[in-house]
Each structure stands twice: as C-alpha cells, then as structure tokens.
Design an enzyme around this catalytic site. Structure first.
Site, PDB file in Angstrom:
ATOM      1  N   CYS A   1      -2.043   8.644   3.013  1.00  0.00           N
ATOM      2  CA  CYS A   1      -1.816   8.240   1.605  1.00  0.00           C
ATOM      3  C   CYS A   1      -2.990   8.589   0.707  1.00  0.00           C
ATOM      4  O   CYS A   1      -2.803   8.824  -0.487  1.00  0.00           O
ATOM      5  CB  CYS A   1      -1.586   6.738   1.510  1.00  0.00           C
TER       6      CYS A   1
ATOM      7  N   GLU B   1       0.891  -1.177   0.000  1.00  0.00           N
ATOM      8  CA  GLU B   1       0.000   0.000   0.000  1.00  0.00           C
ATOM      9  C   GLU B   1       0.920   1.215   0.000  1.00  0.00           C
ATOM     10  O   GLU B   1       1.493   1.556   1.027  1.00  0.00           O
ATOM     11  CB  GLU B   1      -0.879   0.016   1.249  1.00  0.00           C
TER      12      GLU B   1
HETATM   13  C1  SIN Z   1      -2.859   5.536   4.837  1.00  0.00           C
HETATM   14  O1  SIN Z   1      -2.675   6.733   4.763  1.00  0.00           O
HETATM   15  O2  SIN Z   1      -1.959   4.743   4.530  1.00  0.00           O
HETATM   16  C2  SIN Z   1      -4.138   4.934   5.329  1.00  0.00           C
HETATM   17  C3  SIN Z   1      -5.278   5.826   5.337  1.00  0.00           C
HETATM   18  C4  SIN Z   1      -6.586   5.120   5.572  1.00  0.00           C
HETATM   19  O3  SIN Z   1      -6.638   3.953   5.966  1.00  0.00           O
HETATM   20  O4  SIN Z   1      -7.594   5.763   5.338  1.00  0.00           O
END
Ligand code: SIN
Length: 505
Positions: free
Chosen positions: A308, A274
């Site tokens: 992210c 991810e």
């Molecule tokens: C992330 O920023 O890696 C995860 C964000 C989320 O689970 O909404």
C-alpha cells in the site's frame, strides 16, 4: 494452568521449539481453542502463485462459523483467564508468542513464500518486521495509562481509565500475511481485547501457523479465533453487524474498506481502516540521485510493488531527469525475477490472476495513451503464469490508469516536472493520502514540502519507512486510525470517565 504457563515461560526463557514447515502448516480454522472444519465441510485450495501448485486445502468457513468465533471471543473476553490477567501477564504471554515466532522464523518464511510468492529474503524480513509488532505491543501493554485530571469544582476527583474495547474483528490482506495480523492483534491483545481474524483467502497458512505458535505460547483458548474463507461477504457481514463485535480493523482495498465502513454504521462500531494509496515519489533537483534511485527501487519493488505504501507516481524534476532515468534503467535491468524460494530472487510473481490482469491492463492503457515503455512492459510466461517484468513507463499523465489509480505491481510511472509548486499540486491531485516520498538536500525545501503533502506518512530521503515504533495510517480516502506506535493501542481501548463527588478533604 495459566499461572504455571506464565511461570514456565519465564523459567525456560520460553523454551526452544523448532519445527519444520509441515508441522507448522495447519489446514483447519481455529475457534475457541480447537482446530475446526467449516460447518458445511467445504474447503478451498491455497496455491503457490509461482507455479500454481496446491499447498493445502483449508476450511471454507461460513457465516455460522463466524458467529461461533465471535461467540467464543465474547465469552473469553470476560473469562477469568483473560479478563483478570494483569497487563504484565498479558505482556509475558505476548513475549512468549514473539519468542516462538522468532525461533520458527525460517519455517514461517517458507510458508509465506509458498503462499504469497514473496522472495524468501523478503519473507524473512517480514517475519522480523511483523514480529516486532508483537514485541512492541508486549511492551506497550504495561503502559496503557489512565489520567487523574484536576477538578474545576471542590471535593471531586476526575479519573480517566482505559478499558479493552471488546471483541475486535481483524480482516487482513494477502500482501503482508503476517505483519498485517500482528500489527492489529498485538495491539488488541495488549489492550485486553479478544480477536476474530479473517485472513486473506490467498494467504491463510501464515495466519494459521502463527496462531499455532500463539497456542504454544499459552494464549488462552478463545482469545484468538481464525476464520478461513474465500466467501468473504457473509463472514464480513457477521463481523460488521454482530452486536458482540465492538470494532473492526481492516487492511485492504479502498472499495472494500468503504463497504465495511457502511456496514458498520448501524452498529456504530469502532473502525480502523488502512486502505489503498497513490503515493507520490518526488525527486528534486537538489536530491542525491544515487540515494533517490535506491529509494525508488526499494519502495517500488518491495513485494513486487504489491504494497500500500509503494510509490505509485514518480515525479522527477527537469534538471536531474535524464541522469535519474539512466541510473534507474541500469538498476531495474539488474533485478532478478523468479520463484521466491530461490535465494537470489528479488521479484516474485503477482499474487493471483486478478492482480496480473490489472497490472497488464494498466500498462496497456498507458501504451494506448502514448506512454513510453522504456523497460519491461510484458508478462513472463516462460517463468510462470503470474510473472510480469519490472517495468518503467515515462510520459505518464492523467487520465492514464497508472496516474489516477494504484497499480499494485512492478511498474514505475514517471512524470517530469518543472517547479516545486507543480510537483506538490500533482502529488496531492488524488483522493488517496497514505504515504509520500521526496528526495531533497535542501532543508528549507524539506520542511516546506513535508508540510504541504497531503499524506499520513512521509519518507524524506528514504524509500522504506515502516516500523513498529511509528504510526502507520493515511488521510483522505486512505483510511481512518493509526497502527503501530503507542497510538496503535488507541484503536482497541475505550476511555471511561469517573467522577468521584462529595469527597471530604
Ligand atoms: C501494506 O502494504 O498494507 C503494509 C505495508 C507496510 O506495513 O509497510
């Protein structure tokens, strides 16, 4: 022992265990059911990004320690107290863990805010969000179904079963110190895997706190192992190359993800990544502007933009541009920045110096290329060394860093556009494809645009979309695999095909 634990959990509705923050703070790694120092006795400091104060020192674990953790996880995989459990028993243990996290949510949130700088209300939200993955996968554990497939030839039965993948190494980031662990570990444990967790060096205390609760919940020794370190390379190397690790799941930067991917190639390991995004947020002329501005603020400023799936480039159509900017400026000006433990605070510090330097450099780069700062645009040393003002930059375009790269900070980068085709082409003009967002009240347009955006997840008239029930993951260089939802289990199971022949019917 396990039987009595399972029974006790059931009988007492998992017992009420409240703790204060200090009793949940652990300052050791965790291998094979024991709290341990690093084999070389080194430690590193975990600091509060809001004020630079040291919260705790934790073991700076080594490649040797990682090997011990992998060995413990491997041994436990086949131990009766894990391998022989039924899916229902694993589900009960996960529910017990869920329940203890729920009972200690305020203490965990305080630890999270202290080490990550996240505003306390967001930390409480993350405990709820992160814990929902344990609850979800506790339920999914009992639904890891196989198949019986009609045979094309007589006197045969074709059976497909799903078995645990094996030892799973989970490498997690600092931005969601709890949820990124539970989204992986919940699925892995439900599937019957054992795990080695390497939490981010900035935020190991939340990981250790929930591990303590996993122990209290009765999850057997060796099932969860935690290696704390600020020397990620040697530990990562063990996790990528050990023949005893069956799969790696990583959340973090695209650069590190690619490195891990390469390192896992020789062992042909299962890998789930991810990685970073460059999320477009498109506001069409048909949008409800109040909703669009609220969605923009929610998406951009979640965890100070260090998410992210945070929107990175805001494309605003010409017809609503001025009104959108006016509304946005008013709402951004009202955001309260400060140390995360003050309950009214909405924007905390950036996590560390590297992140602070990156955000400052991106804004400076935009200024040099004639980007226009219409709000913020400066550090706030009067609050603390790592605070950066909520910022709006207009006239953003390639090759500004704000356009081409993920800023991972509290900066809204605005681009005006004319047509739907132009917005889609610009939105897709990136090698990342994690999340995307758009606001439109036109149903024809909604389906057209949703089909064309090259991302793994889309918020349509919504700025926050993550939930345990839905698959989280990206396309292009944003990752491989999905977390959460019933697909999340797939990363942690092997499919085995059985052909029973020569049957007599
Ligand atoms: C992330 O920023 O890696 C995860 C964000 C989320 O689970 O909404």
């Amino acid at each position: 022992m396990l039987r009595s634990l399972l029974l006790r959990n059931k009988m007492s509705d998992f017992g009420l265990v409240h703790r204060n923050i200090s009793s949940l703070i652990q300052s050791k790694g965790f291998i094979n059911g024991s709290w341990v120092d690093s084999s070389n006795r080194e430690t590193f400091a975990v600091t509060n990004p809001a004020n630079g104060k040291v919260i705790a020192n934790v073991p700076n674990m080594t490649a040797d320690d990682a090997e011990k953790a992998v060995a413990a996880a491997k041994k436990t995989l086949h131990a009766p107290e894990w391998a022989d459990l039924t899916a229902k028993q694993r589900s009960i243990l996960l529910k017990s863990w869920y329940s203890l996290i729920e009972q200690n949510r305020e203490e965990i949130a305080k630890i999270m805010t202290a080490e990550s700088g996240k505003p306390i209300n967001e930390s409480l939200g993350e405990v709820t969000y992160g814990n929902s993955f344990i609850e979800w996968f506790a339920e999914e554990a009992r639904r890891i179904h196989g198949e019986v497939v009609p045979s094309p030839t007589p006197n045969r039965e074709l059976i497909i079963m799903k078995q645990p993948l094996g030892v799973a190494a989970l490498i997690t980031p600092w931005n969601f110190p709890l949820a990124m662990i539970t989204r992986k570990a919940g699925a892995a444990l439900a599937a019957g895997c054992t795990v080695v967790i390497k939490p981010a060096e900035d935020t190991p205390l939340t990981a250790l706190a929930i591990t303590k609760l996993a122990v209290d919940a009765g999850i057997p020794s060796g099932v969860i192992n935690v290696v704390t370190t600020n020397k990620a390379a040697p530990v990562g190397n063990v996790l990528c190359t050990s023949p005893d690790v069956a799969g790696i799941s990583f959340t973090g930067s695209t650069e590190v993800g690619k490195l891990l991917y390469r390192n896992c190639a020789d062992g042909v390991k299962r890998i789930s990544l991810e990685l970073g995004g460059n999320a477009p947020f498109i506001v069409f002329d048909s949008a409800n502007l109040e909703k669009a501005v609220d969605g923009a603020i929610a998406s951009k400023f979640r965890n100070c933009g260090q998410t992210c799936v945070s929107a990175n480039r805001f494309f605003i159509q010409q017809g609503v541009y001025d009104k959108f900017i006016d509304l946005l400026k008013t709402k951004v000006a009202a955001l309260k920045m400060g140390p995360g433990d003050e309950s009214s605070v909405q924007i905390g510090p950036l996590i560390n110096k590297a992140q602070f330097t990156k955000v400052s450099a991106f804004v400076d780069d935009a200024k040099k290329q004639n980007g226009t700062i219409i709000a913020g645009g400066k550090p706030r040393p009067d609050i603390g060394e790592l605070f950066y003002e909520p910022t709006i930059v207009t006239d953003v375009k390639a090759p500004m860093k704000l356009y081409t790269d993920e800023v991972f900070g509290p900066v809204l980068s605005i681009i005006k556009f004319n047509s739907e085709e132009e917005a889609i082409a610009k939105a897709n003009d990136t090698n990342r494809g994690l999340a995307g967002y758009f606001y439109s009240e036109n149903v024809q347009q909604i389906f057209r645009v949703a089909r064309k955006l090259e991302v793994g997840m889309i918020g349509i008239n919504e700025g926050i979309i993550s939930t345990a029930e839905a698959p989280f993951g990206g396309v292009k260089e944003s990752g491989i695999g999905r977390e959460g939802s019933h697909h999340g289990i797939d990363e942690y199971v092997e499919i085995k095909y059985l052909c029973l022949g020569n049957l007599k019917y």
